[in-house]
Design a protein around this motif. Structure first.
Motif, mmCIF file in Angstrom:
data_model
loop_
_atom_site.group_PDB
_atom_site.id
_atom_site.type_symbol
_atom_site.label_atom_id
_atom_site.label_comp_id
_atom_site.label_asym_id
_atom_site.label_seq_id
_atom_site.Cartn_x
_atom_site.Cartn_y
_atom_site.Cartn_z
ATOM 1 N N ARG A 1 79.442 71.980 127.653
ATOM 2 C CA ARG A 1 79.753 70.554 127.555
ATOM 3 C C ARG A 1 80.974 70.249 128.411
ATOM 4 O O ARG A 1 81.862 71.079 128.555
ATOM 5 C CB ARG A 1 80.063 70.153 126.116
ATOM 6 N N THR A 2 81.026 69.043 128.951
ATOM 7 C CA THR A 2 82.204 68.633 129.707
ATOM 8 C C THR A 2 82.803 67.373 129.090
ATOM 9 O O THR A 2 82.104 66.597 128.428
ATOM 10 C CB THR A 2 81.874 68.371 131.187
ATOM 11 N N CYS A 3 84.090 67.187 129.329
ATOM 12 C CA CYS A 3 84.797 66.022 128.798
ATOM 13 C C CYS A 3 85.769 65.523 129.859
ATOM 14 O O CYS A 3 86.702 66.250 130.239
ATOM 15 C CB CYS A 3 85.552 66.387 127.516
ATOM 16 N N ARG A 4 85.560 64.310 130.312
ATOM 17 C CA ARG A 4 86.439 63.726 131.337
ATOM 18 C C ARG A 4 87.670 63.136 130.657
ATOM 19 O O ARG A 4 87.562 62.249 129.803
ATOM 20 C CB ARG A 4 85.707 62.649 132.115
ATOM 21 N N ALA A 5 88.849 63.629 131.038
ATOM 22 C CA ALA A 5 90.085 63.143 130.435
ATOM 23 C C ALA A 5 91.275 63.525 131.292
ATOM 24 O O ALA A 5 91.439 64.695 131.655
ATOM 25 C CB ALA A 5 90.264 63.725 129.024
ATOM 26 N N ASP A 6 92.100 62.546 131.625
ATOM 27 C CA ASP A 6 93.331 62.783 132.376
ATOM 28 C C ASP A 6 94.417 63.168 131.378
ATOM 29 O O ASP A 6 94.908 62.330 130.610
ATOM 30 C CB ASP A 6 93.727 61.516 133.140
ATOM 31 N N LEU A 7 94.813 64.426 131.391
ATOM 32 C CA LEU A 7 95.751 64.935 130.383
ATOM 33 C C LEU A 7 97.194 64.558 130.660
ATOM 34 O O LEU A 7 98.077 64.894 129.872
ATOM 35 C CB LEU A 7 95.618 66.463 130.287
ATOM 36 N N THR A 8 97.453 63.858 131.752
ATOM 37 C CA THR A 8 98.825 63.419 132.034
ATOM 38 C C THR A 8 99.140 62.092 131.363
ATOM 39 O O THR A 8 100.289 61.638 131.384
ATOM 40 C CB THR A 8 99.074 63.285 133.548
ATOM 41 N N GLY A 9 98.140 61.444 130.777
ATOM 42 C CA GLY A 9 98.348 60.162 130.115
ATOM 43 C C GLY A 9 97.933 60.213 128.655
ATOM 44 O O GLY A 9 97.114 61.043 128.249
ATOM 45 N N SER B 1 84.797 79.051 132.341
ATOM 46 C CA SER B 1 83.840 78.338 131.488
ATOM 47 C C SER B 1 82.485 79.045 131.499
ATOM 48 O O SER B 1 81.854 79.258 130.454
ATOM 49 C CB SER B 1 83.667 76.898 131.969
ATOM 50 N N TRP B 2 82.037 79.411 132.701
ATOM 51 C CA TRP B 2 80.716 80.050 132.848
ATOM 52 C C TRP B 2 80.690 81.406 132.144
ATOM 53 O O TRP B 2 79.754 81.704 131.401
ATOM 54 C CB TRP B 2 80.389 80.212 134.327
ATOM 55 N N ARG B 3 81.707 82.228 132.369
ATOM 56 C CA ARG B 3 81.710 83.566 131.778
ATOM 57 C C ARG B 3 81.799 83.506 130.252
ATOM 58 O O ARG B 3 81.121 84.261 129.551
ATOM 59 C CB ARG B 3 82.872 84.397 132.336
ATOM 60 N N VAL C 1 85.536 77.212 122.428
ATOM 61 C CA VAL C 1 86.571 77.370 123.449
ATOM 62 C C VAL C 1 86.748 76.066 124.221
ATOM 63 O O VAL C 1 85.769 75.418 124.597
ATOM 64 C CB VAL C 1 86.202 78.508 124.425
ATOM 65 N N VAL C 2 88.002 75.705 124.479
ATOM 66 C CA VAL C 2 88.327 74.555 125.315
ATOM 67 C C VAL C 2 88.967 75.073 126.603
ATOM 68 O O VAL C 2 89.924 75.853 126.554
ATOM 69 C CB VAL C 2 89.301 73.600 124.607
ATOM 70 N N VAL C 3 88.431 74.652 127.747
ATOM 71 C CA VAL C 3 88.968 75.062 129.042
ATOM 72 C C VAL C 3 89.390 73.811 129.802
ATOM 73 O O VAL C 3 88.536 72.997 130.190
ATOM 74 C CB VAL C 3 87.934 75.851 129.873
ATOM 75 N N ALA D 1 80.133 81.993 123.825
ATOM 76 C CA ALA D 1 81.038 80.960 123.336
ATOM 77 C C ALA D 1 80.429 79.572 123.499
ATOM 78 O O ALA D 1 79.608 79.335 124.384
ATOM 79 C CB ALA D 1 82.376 81.031 124.067
ATOM 80 N N ARG D 2 80.876 78.659 122.673
ATOM 81 C CA ARG D 2 80.541 77.247 122.811
ATOM 82 C C ARG D 2 81.695 76.609 123.577
ATOM 83 O O ARG D 2 82.799 76.458 123.045
ATOM 84 C CB ARG D 2 80.338 76.612 121.445
ATOM 85 N N VAL D 3 81.452 76.247 124.813
ATOM 86 C CA VAL D 3 82.525 75.847 125.728
ATOM 87 C C VAL D 3 82.556 74.338 125.942
ATOM 88 O O VAL D 3 81.520 73.710 126.202
ATOM 89 C CB VAL D 3 82.368 76.553 127.092
#
Length: 253
Positions: A62-70, A26-28, A12-14, A34-36
């Motif tokens: 897992r977390t991923c830092r990314a600005d989705l507006t660019g 993400s927590w739930r 899952v991607v949140v 799920a692999r989040v």
């Protein structure tokens, strides 16, 4: 008998998944097996806290830092998903931004900034990840009451959520034959950091709680539970729907 609400082993991607409603989702989802992968853009401390606490609880996120507006940020998240998190079983778009001002104080820069994350990023993320969705997968966009009701100093955010809901309906029809279910989850008034920047927030929160038949605000955990339903096998027949979780607030007025 298999649990129809289980998310065991689903990827899952949140977006916006480390704070507020996104964090609760993400927590739930992780707790449900799920692999989040939770996307964020600014608050590194919140992301590190989520990773640390979820690992301690036995369901690491897992977390991923990314600005989705660019383009750079969008490309980074998509590459991360494709290389280490595919096939994707669910995408939940919680990331949102906006400017809360009277209409005559808004500019095209405010418009572009709001729509870039709330609508365009969702469109682009679904488009790029489409070849990498698993069969029987789910896309959920988080909306709000501003999509259908006029809320003070909310014209840009509300209209962007209305556009988001319309986009989901069209995607639902086009993508269902490909095994991707698309739905919208419209949250009621949830006390998050986003509320603290709204004009006269305390009064608004008090009025929202009083307007609800439950006599209280909606919780992030209640929204997360509904998101789990929409992304689970239990919702296999739910397509193009807007699920409202607001404690009945909107039926009162």
């Amino acid at each position: 008998m298999n649990d129809p609400f289980s998310l065991a082993d689903r990827r899952v991607v949140v977006t916006g998944g480390t704070r507020g409603i996104g964090r609760a989702i993400s927590w739930r989802f992780a707790a449900a097996g799920a692999r989040v992968l939770a996307n964020f853009v600014r608050d590194q401390a919140a992301a590190e806290s989520l990773e640390r606490e979820s690992a301690a609880a036995g369901h690491p996120i897992r977390t991923c830092r990314a600005d989705l507006t660019g383009e750079k940020g969008m490309g980074h998240l998509v590459e991360t998903v494709i290389t280490s998190h595919a096939p994707v079983s669910a995408l939940v778009h919680c990331a949102a931004t906006g400017v809360h001002r009277p209409f005559d104080q808004l500019t095209l820069r405010h418009f572009d900034w709001t729509y870039a994350l709330n609508v365009r990023a969702f469109f682009e993320l679904v488009r790029r990840l489409l070849p990498h969705f698993a069969s029987d997968s789910s896309v959920v966009a988080i909306s709000s009451e501003g999509a259908t009701r006029a809320v003070s100093q909310y014209s840009l955010v509300g209209s962007s959520k209305g556009a988001l809901e319309a986009l989901v309906r069209h995607l639902a029809v086009e993508l269902a034959p490909r095994g991707v279910r698309c739905n919208t989850l419209s949250a009621g008034t949830v006390l998050t950091d986003a509320w603290r920047v709204l004009p006269d927030s305390e009064r608004r929160l008090t009025e929202a709680a009083a307007r609800s038949p439950l006599g209280r605000l909606t919780t992030a955990e209640e929204v997360a539970a509904a998101a789990q339903f929409l992304c689970s096998p239990a919702a296999s027949g739910v397509v193009g729907h807007t699920l409202v979780v607001d404690g009945g607030q909107r039926i009162v007025g």
